[in-house]
Design an enzyme around this catalytic site. Structure first.
Site, mmCIF file in Angstrom:
data_model
loop_
_atom_site.group_PDB
_atom_site.id
_atom_site.type_symbol
_atom_site.label_atom_id
_atom_site.label_comp_id
_atom_site.label_asym_id
_atom_site.label_seq_id
_atom_site.Cartn_x
_atom_site.Cartn_y
_atom_site.Cartn_z
ATOM 1 C CG ASP A 180 -2.267 0.680 0.920
ATOM 2 O OD1 ASP A 180 -2.252 1.868 0.534
ATOM 3 O OD2 ASP A 180 -3.318 0.028 1.061
ATOM 4 C CG HIS A 258 -4.859 1.604 -2.010
ATOM 5 N ND1 HIS A 258 -4.968 2.423 -0.914
ATOM 6 C CD2 HIS A 258 -6.127 1.302 -2.383
ATOM 7 C CE1 HIS A 258 -6.254 2.608 -0.630
ATOM 8 N NE2 HIS A 258 -6.976 1.942 -1.515
ATOM 9 C CG ASP A 313 -9.128 -1.218 -2.447
ATOM 10 O OD1 ASP A 313 -8.125 -1.764 -2.942
ATOM 11 O OD2 ASP A 313 -9.100 -0.606 -1.368
ATOM 12 C CD GLU A 314 -10.670 2.892 -0.747
ATOM 13 O OE1 GLU A 314 -11.553 3.133 0.099
ATOM 14 O OE2 GLU A 314 -9.448 2.829 -0.459
ATOM 15 C CD1 TRP A 380 -14.439 -3.397 -0.663
ATOM 16 C CD2 TRP A 380 -14.941 -1.851 0.859
ATOM 17 N NE1 TRP A 380 -14.347 -2.173 -1.278
ATOM 18 C CE2 TRP A 380 -14.647 -1.200 -0.362
ATOM 19 C CE3 TRP A 380 -15.282 -1.073 1.969
ATOM 20 C CZ2 TRP A 380 -14.681 0.185 -0.510
ATOM 21 C CZ3 TRP A 380 -15.316 0.313 1.825
ATOM 22 C CH2 TRP A 380 -15.021 0.927 0.605
ATOM 23 C CE1 TYR A 405 -13.622 -4.065 5.595
ATOM 24 C CE2 TYR A 405 -12.876 -1.785 5.650
ATOM 25 C CZ TYR A 405 -13.091 -2.952 4.951
ATOM 26 O OH TYR A 405 -12.776 -3.037 3.614
#
Length: 496
Positions: A180, A258, A313-314, A380, A405
């Site tokens: 990350d 990330h 993700d993201e 998630w 989480y």
């Protein structure tokens, strides 16, 4: 203070099982009938096996009964190890305990390992076992925990300690978030700057480093540099350690987002080729695919797991729309927008992993109609994402943030260490019903569940354990037993 006490009690139960009440098994077995009396091995017992294969599996599981055997021909007790019917689940086991016999049945090393864990919880302070009949098997195939070792680095010794606890409670997947922005944590021999530079940063606390506006990395050995990484040999040793305890380690290599640490160490993999400017790989560049394929080859050489996690993700995709290489890729592949570029990249690596007899899994942003058919999705966000993935034919691991989480507050924030945000008590985790909102005909696609500990605000080993436990035990309970009917007071009593 009450949670510190609870955490202490957890580790007493995990590592000194003789203190656990016989009627407080965790996770709860599928079927158990308690009988009168106890089996006491003190006066000696004879051990029998129904086959050499059974004996091999029992030896691998390292039953304490074998180690303490005082057997003589006239010994009054019997300990029998036998195989279950071949159509039984590979993780299933049975226990039948009477005053003069203890019969353990399973059809695999893993099954005998689970039987051992239950016996360790059943054993009282005098080394005796209550009479009972237990028929047990897991509700879900995937019973996992994720640990983010990028935001804050934890040593191999700490990971082994968590593996021991997970094994005690019949969990079977440890997902390591190895990469990350905060640091790359796995040695990749072909790309040494990933560990000599991208594994180190200028501040030990993620919160300070992330918010200081600089987010600089540092060369290994720079005074004050914080970070670390695992060598491939260390990780191979960890894999063996986990396998001996019934745990499969799932590695995660983030893509396309990330990835600030990679794109500063190797800026040619970004759209702008400028260090400290990009978070996403360039999906239009051949160099990106070469780099990630080479990395994954080394990952697969270290980790034998069927599933390889690729993040997904993201992704901000900030530069993709203006990047000449991305525009060219979109034209060549008939891709309509930048979201299609991510789908193309993930599909490529799903096919790549399939060619190497592995299976891609990623966070639910990877869901797309073009996703390689064998790929799995780790959900998630919510049940809608799970249903979308299932309708496209993909298996899912359920890990919704609202329940799973473990970086949120366990109690009133003013009584807890600073957390990333939100409130997630033990009861809230326990209340998770994995198949709620999923049609009965689709539930075959649920691989299992997973609890995730993101470590932005978790800088130490003791803090990580404080956040993991006891909430991870609720994940273990649901994953093994299914826990269709909720009874939190009863569960809490077993945890305590």
């Amino acid at each position: 203070m009450k949670y510190i006490l609870l955490f202490s009690l957890l580790f007493i139960s995990a590592f000194t099982p003789s203190l656990v009440c016989a009627h407080s098994l965790l996770p709860a077995p599928q079927r158990v009938v308690w009988k009168k009396g106890i089996f006491s091995p003190k006066n000696g017992y004879q051990i029998t096996y129904d086959s050499q294969e059974t004996r091999t599996n029992v030896d691998r599981a390292q039953f304490p009964l074998e180690q303490d055997n005082k057997a003589v021909n006239s010994a009054p007790g019997r300990v029998c190890f036998s195989v279950l019917p071949t159509n039984s689940c590979s993780e299933a086991y049975n226990l039948r305990i009477t005053p003069d016999s203890l019969i353990v049945s399973a059809n695999s090393f893993i099954g005998f390992l689970h039987a051992k864990s239950t016996l360790e919880q059943l054993e009282d302070k005098d080394g005796c076992y209550p009479c009972c009949v237990i028929e047990d098997e897991p509700a879900y195939r995937w019973r996992g925990a994720m640990l983010d070792v990028s935001r804050h680095f934890f040593p191999i010794s700490f990971l082994k300690k968590q593996i021991d606890v997970m094994s005690s409670y019949k969990m079977n997947r440890l997902h390591l978030h190895l990469t990350d922005a905060a640091g790359w944590r796995m040695e990749i021999k072909r790309y040494p700057r990933l560990t000599s530079f991208a594994a180190w940063r200028t501040d030990s606390l993620w919160k300070t480093w992330w918010n200081d506006g600089k987010r600089h990395y540092a060369q290994e050995g720079t005074p004050g540099a914080y970070g670390g990484y695992y060598t491939q040999d260390e990780l191979r040793g960890l894999v063996r350690y986990a396998q001996e305890r019934g745990i499969t380690i799932i590695p995660e290599i983030e893509m396309p987002a990330h990835s600030e640490e990679v794109l500063t160490a190797y800026p040619e993999l970004s759209c702008t080729h400028v260090p400290y400017k990009q978070a996403d790989f360039c999906p239009g560049s051949v160099a990106t695919y070469d780099f990630l394929q080479n990395v994954l080859m080394e990952v697969m050489d270290v980790f034998p797991s069927q599933y390889i996690h690729v993040g997904g993700d993201e992704a901000g995709k900030a530069s993709w729309g203006n990047c000449p290489l991305c525009k060219q890729k979109m034209k060549e592949e008939g891709i309509a927008d930048v979201n299609g570029l991510q789908a193309h990249l993930i599909r490529h690596f799903g096919q790549f992993l399939k060619k190497h007899n592995r299976t891609l899994i990623g966070w639910d942003e990877i869901i797309d109609s073009t996703l390689e058919e064998s790929s799995a999705v780790m959900v998630w966000r919510n049940v809608e994402a799970a249903n979308e993935a299932i309708q496209l034919g993909h298996d899912v691991v359920l890990s919704p943030g609202a329940f799973c989480y473990l970086d949120g507050y366990q109690d009133s924030p003013d009584s807890q260490p600073e957390a990333y945000g939100g409130y997630r008590s033990l009861e809230m985790v326990y209340d998770f019903v994995p198949d709620k909102g999923i049609a009965p005909s689709d539930r075959k696609h649920i691989l299992g569940i997973q609890g995730n500990l993101w470590t932005e605000y978790v800088p130490t080993e003791s803090h990580a354990e404080y956040m993991l436990y006891p909430r991870l035990l609720a994940i273990a309970e649901i994953g093994w037993n299914g826990t269709a009917e909720k009874d939190f007071p009863e569960f809490r009593q077993r945890v305590l």
